[in-house]
Structure formats: C-alpha cells, structure tokens
Design an enzyme around this catalytic site. Structure first.
Site, short mmCIF file in Angstrom:
data_model
loop_
_atom_site.label_atom_id
_atom_site.label_comp_id
_atom_site.label_asym_id
_atom_site.label_seq_id
_atom_site.Cartn_x
_atom_site.Cartn_y
_atom_site.Cartn_z
N GLY A 171 0.84 -1.19 0.00
CA GLY A 171 0.00 0.00 0.00
C GLY A 171 0.87 1.24 0.00
O GLY A 171 2.07 1.16 0.28
N CYS B 242 5.35 -6.28 1.44
CA CYS B 242 5.77 -4.87 1.36
C CYS B 242 5.19 -4.07 2.53
O CYS B 242 5.59 -4.28 3.67
CB CYS B 242 5.40 -4.29 0.00
SG CYS B 242 6.27 -2.76 -0.34
N TYR B 243 4.21 -3.18 2.29
CA TYR B 243 3.62 -2.45 3.42
C TYR B 243 3.05 -3.45 4.44
O TYR B 243 3.10 -3.20 5.65
CB TYR B 243 2.50 -1.52 2.89
CG TYR B 243 1.80 -0.75 4.00
CD1 TYR B 243 2.37 0.38 4.55
CD2 TYR B 243 0.56 -1.18 4.47
CE1 TYR B 243 1.73 1.08 5.58
CE2 TYR B 243 -0.09 -0.49 5.49
CZ TYR B 243 0.50 0.64 6.04
OH TYR B 243 -0.13 1.33 7.04
N HIS C 63 7.65 -7.95 -3.94
CA HIS C 63 6.30 -8.30 -4.42
C HIS C 63 6.31 -9.64 -5.14
O HIS C 63 6.57 -9.69 -6.34
CB HIS C 63 5.79 -7.20 -5.36
CG HIS C 63 5.47 -5.94 -4.64
ND1 HIS C 63 4.24 -5.69 -4.08
CD2 HIS C 63 6.25 -4.87 -4.32
CE1 HIS C 63 4.26 -4.52 -3.47
NE2 HIS C 63 5.47 -4.00 -3.60
N GLU D 274 3.86 -11.24 -6.10
CA GLU D 274 2.72 -11.34 -7.01
C GLU D 274 3.01 -10.84 -8.41
O GLU D 274 2.28 -11.14 -9.34
CB GLU D 274 1.51 -10.58 -6.43
CG GLU D 274 1.63 -9.07 -6.36
CD GLU D 274 2.35 -8.55 -5.11
OE1 GLU D 274 3.15 -9.30 -4.53
OE2 GLU D 274 2.13 -7.37 -4.74
N GLY E 69 -12.38 -5.46 -27.90
CA GLY E 69 -11.47 -6.08 -26.94
C GLY E 69 -11.96 -7.46 -26.51
O GLY E 69 -13.08 -7.86 -26.81
N VAL E 70 -11.09 -8.15 -25.79
CA VAL E 70 -11.37 -9.52 -25.40
C VAL E 70 -12.59 -9.62 -24.46
O VAL E 70 -13.47 -10.46 -24.66
CB VAL E 70 -10.13 -10.15 -24.71
CG1 VAL E 70 -10.42 -11.54 -24.20
CG2 VAL E 70 -8.96 -10.18 -25.67
N ASP E 71 -12.65 -8.74 -23.45
CA ASP E 71 -13.69 -8.89 -22.42
C ASP E 71 -15.10 -8.73 -22.96
O ASP E 71 -15.96 -9.57 -22.72
CB ASP E 71 -13.48 -7.87 -21.29
CG ASP E 71 -12.05 -7.85 -20.82
OD1 ASP E 71 -11.37 -8.87 -21.01
OD2 ASP E 71 -11.61 -6.82 -20.28
N LYS F 255 -8.22 -11.64 -16.39
CA LYS F 255 -8.03 -11.58 -17.85
C LYS F 255 -7.62 -12.91 -18.48
O LYS F 255 -8.19 -13.32 -19.48
CB LYS F 255 -6.96 -10.53 -18.14
CG LYS F 255 -6.83 -10.17 -19.59
CD LYS F 255 -7.82 -9.11 -19.90
CE LYS F 255 -7.60 -8.48 -21.23
NZ LYS F 255 -8.53 -7.33 -21.37
#
Ligand code: XMP
Length: 507
Positions: free
Chosen positions: A55, A82-83, A167, A169, A223-225, A363
C-alpha cells in the site's frame, strides 16, 4: 459448502488483484477485503490464511491503515507483503523507517535460512521491489530468512507469521508463483478448491434463467472482455442480445473494419455507430490527459444512452472483470493513477439491470473461456488497447492531422512486429506522437519536424511491465520506414522505461 478462501486484506496496493490472481492460479479460491474488515467478519470467512497487501502509506504516519491486532493471535498463517510486512513489524514492536535509498525495480534476493517457503527454490533469485520505507529492527521472536542489498530484512518470520519486502505477485519476481505455492500448500496446508471447469455451461444456464424473455444491450469495443461476454450471452439468449460498436475515430488504422469482420465471423448481432466527428469536435483545444479521458467517457455514454433507450432492453451487459470489481469497491487508501474508462452510473439512469458474467474472472481466465467458446486465437491474442484509444497517445491536443500521422507510424510498427514474428512476443506495442519538434537533415535539407516514440513492453497483466528488448536491426528497420514513409516525422525514439516508475501509456 462455502469455499475456504485465502483472504487478502487490502491496504491500497496497485497490485492487490495480482495477489488474488496468483493464489487462484495455483488452485486456491481467494477474496480481497478492505484492511479494516472486522475481526468477526474475518473469522466468519474461515480463511486458510491472511495475506496483507502492500500500500502507499507509511506505518508511522498518524492515520496509517492498520488491521485489527487480534489477527496475530489466530492460528492461521499470515503473509505480509511490502507495506503488509511493515505493518506486521510495526504492530508487533519492530521499527520501520524511511530508507536512505529507495528501492524500485529488480533486486537480488539471497536466501539465508532454509524454510518451507523456499522449498525447491534456488539460493538466489530476482525479486521486484517497490518501497520507500523499510524494517530497520525486528520485533521480538522474528528471524531473517532472506536479504537483498538494500533490504537486509527482506523476508522475516515468526512461527506462522511471514513478511516479505518484495512483491511475489508481480511477474518480474522469479519464483513468485512458487512462493505462493509453498506458502499455501506447505505452510497453510490448503486444499485445491478453484478451477474454471464448467464455467461456460454454468454461466449460459444462469444467464438464461436470469434474463428470461427480456432483451440485453451491450457495447462492443473489439477487446477480449466485451467479446467474450457477448458471445457467452449470445449463446444463452440468441438475438435478444443487441450489441453496439461505437467508432470514436480514435482507433488504429483499419481497426474498425477488422473488428467488424471478427464480429461477423462470430455471428454476433451488432450495429456500428459512426461518431468520429463528434468525438474530435469535443476534444478540440483539450490538452489535459484526464480531461480527454472524461470527455471521451461521457460522449460514449451519451451515444450509448440514446441507443439503449430505443432498444427496449432491460439489461446492460458488461465485460466487468474481477479487478474492476475490486477497484470500484472504492477501497480505502488506493491512489488513482489514471482514471480508466468505464460506464459507471449509466445503468441506474437508464433503469437497466447489470449483467456481468465475467465478474469473478481475471483476464487470462477470460482468454481461456474465449478459446473454449471458439473465438479465433488472433482476436484473443490482440494486444490490449485503451478505451480512449489514440487520444492518449497523441500527447496534448488531439488534431485530425496528428491522428493521421500516428495511425501511419503505428501501423508500420505493428505490421513489422508481425512480419518479424515479434508481435506475440511482446504484451503491448504502439507508437506515441510527441508534442515536440526536432531538427533533422534529409537530402541535404534541414528539417524541423515531430518525434515518434515507440513503446513495446513485456507484461502479463499490465500492472507491471518491462521494456521489450527488441532487436536493434528491427528497430533500425522500423525507424527507417517511419521516417521515409510518414510525412511530418524526422526522428524516432524507443522508450526504455519500466512500470513502475513509468506507466505503459504516456498519458
Ligand atoms: P498504464 O498506462 O496505466 O496502462 O500503465 C496499463 C494498461 O491499461 C491500458 N489503459 C487503459 N485502458 N482505459 C482503458 O480501457 C484507459 O483510460 C486506459 N489507460 C491505460 C493501457 O493501454 C495498458 O494496457
């Protein structure tokens, strides 16, 4: 039975959805909740673990976001990122300070102590850092498991409480996924409880039951979505779905036609609305990027609103993904970097109910669903393209003549990427028209013309990105073609900024 989640407490990190994504990727259901979720609500979820996100705050600020201290007494494992790590250190009595040297980007992590968290991992690997503060003294009972050059306390632990300064992730941390795997399966002893499985059949049934005999309207973007959401809904209710494709004139060269061809192939019922002149008129004399985004968003909504009124639809179909759901929950602490285009507020004004069949998905999960729905690979593989289109790639005011220049330069770049077999190797690539002129010499004559910047990035999700190491010969060839073929350009530069600290788009 309720699925046990890995619960992520959000302290306003830009990467919070990525954490949820990584966890699901390895087969564990995850949910994101605000950092100040009550202790009782946390218990009610019966989570496998708590993950405290990063954060933008500093723990020593007066109103720094802090979780309920009782979480440290729970028996479930905790992982602070991290935070999140700094919160753990601070709440349990350690010391956090502003670092002399801030650390952004790649760093080398050295493992100092064996631990189930590092099972099967090398002793040294690259991690992605993004922090200004660091833990300078550990709370009682904690030990250091790994360090980096600027962060001696890069991974810390006490019992089942872990903290990592980097991070895991983001994709640029090698073995990030393995770290989550080890944490969830080895430390939390979680059991696999998430996969895409029969998503299409289940959703088609759900949409049929929900919509009944009503009509649904949706805006296609190419777009894909929106494409996946439409094909899925079309499968459920056939031609009671009505799609609109608004051409705002800010698309790439030939793109509108290309998109129309795709939709024809997919037999989607759609209508094209040509609104090029209106958008350009409204963008006249507007230089500020956020203003451009707002104008484009509002104009889009206006057009859509008019069509929706005529259609008699009761539902508005949107390709909302889980990251959008998390973002629009207005989580405390999160800072707005750029307002991304959306149609918030529209359904209520029109009395439309929302249909969002993809709202639990990320996605790449949507791409998988798209594939199983028979959407052509070349459509699913298309680079992402921002809602405001080329308007945010012409820095400053959007003029028609500049659109022509940018479209030509961008077309050459993309065409050559495909020819050289590089298009699929980069995550997103495009040209940007800069508002500066520079001196050149062509055929013994002095020129004074505009600059094109080329941008190509590697990424998995757009949250972080690194510049693509395109071959020099390729860049040389593209530069030559652009300067020779695009009138008004005498210089081409290549953008070598990573995200963070830059963003992918220039505006
Ligand atoms: P940034 O520039 O924020 O971009 O690093 C990350 C990804 O988001 C896209 N992008 C947008 N998409 N509306 C969109 O629909 C927007 O206003 C917008 N701004 C950026 C960008 O192309 C990249 O893929």
């Amino acid at each position: 039975m309720e699925r046990r989640p890995a619960l992520i407490l959000n302290f306003g990190s830009q990467y919070v959805q990525l954490i949820a994504r990584r966890v699901r990727e390895i087969g564990i259901y995850s949910e994101i909740l605000p950092y100040d979720t009550s202790y009782e609500d946390i218990l009610r979820k019966n989570p496998y673990c708590l993950i405290l996100s990063g954060g933008p705050a500093s723990v020593y600020e007066p109103d720094a976001p802090m979780p309920d201290q009782r979480i440290y007494l729970l028996e479930i494992p905790i992982l602070g990122i991290c935070y999140g790590l700094q919160v753990i250190a601070y709440q349990l009595g350690g010391k956090v300070e502003r670092a002399l040297k801030q650390e952004y980007g790649r760093a080398k992590l050295k493992v100092l102590k064996e631990d189930p968290l590092f099972f099967d991992l090398p002793q040294e690997f690259d991690v992605w850092m993004s922090h200004a503060d660091k833990v300078v003294s550990l709370p009682e009972g904690f030990e250091v498991l790994a360090s980096s050059e600027n962060s001696p306390n890069a991974v810390i632990k006490r019992g089942h409480i872990y903290g990592v300064q980097f991070h895991p992730e983001v994709i640029h941390t090698s073995y990030g996924k393995e770290l989550f795997y080890n944490f969830l399966y080895r430390i939390c002893k979680a059991e696999r409880n998430w996969e895409l499985g029969n998503f299409v059949e289940e959703k088609v049934e759900e949409i049929k039951n929900l919509v009944g005999r009503e009509r649904v309207i949706c805006a296609l973007s190419g777009g894909v979505d929106s494409t996946v959401a439409s094909v899925l809904t079309h499968r459920a209710i056939g031609d009671r779905l009505e799609c609109l494709f608004v051409d705002h004139g800010l698309l790439r060269k030939g793109e509108a036609q290309e998109v129309v061809n795709y939709y024809n192939r997919l037999s989607l019922p759609f209508k094209v609305i040509d609104a090029k002149d209106l958008f350009l008129k409204r963008l006249k004399n507007v230089e500020d990027p956020e203003k451009k985004r707002t104008i484009i968003g509002h104009t889009f909504i206006e057009i859509f609103e008019e069509e929706a009124r005529k259609s008699g639809a009761k539902y508005l179909l949107q390709g909302t993904l889980y990251p959008d759901v998390v973002e629009s929950a207005g989580l405390p602490g999160a800072k707005v970097i750029k307002t991304h285009h959306n149609v918030g507020g529209l359904p209520a004004r029109l009395g439309l109910k929302l249909l969002e069949p993809l709202r639990e998905l990320f996605k790449d999960e949507v791409r998988q669903i798209g594939k199983s729905l028979g959407i052509p690979q070349e459509m699913l593989r298309r680079h992402p393209f921002p809602g405001p289109g080329l308007a945010i790639r012409i820095l400053g005011e959007v003029k028609e003549e500049d659109l022509t220049i940018l479209k030509e330069a961008d077309f050459i770049f993309i065409e050559e990427l495909k020819r050289w077999g590089l298009y699929d190797k980069v995550w997103q690539a495009f040209a940007v028209l800069l508002p500066v002129k520079s001196v050149g010499v062509m055929g013994d004559v002095r020129t004074y013309e505009r600059v094109i910047a080329l941008r190509a990035v590697e990424s998995v999700d757009g949250m972080t990105a690194d510049w693509a190491r395109l071959p020099y010969d390729f860049l040389d060839h593209v530069m030559r073609r652009i300067i020779n073929e695009v009138k008004g350009i005498n210089r081409v530069v290549y953008d070598i900024s990573s995200k963070p600290p830059a963003t992918i788009e220039w505006e």
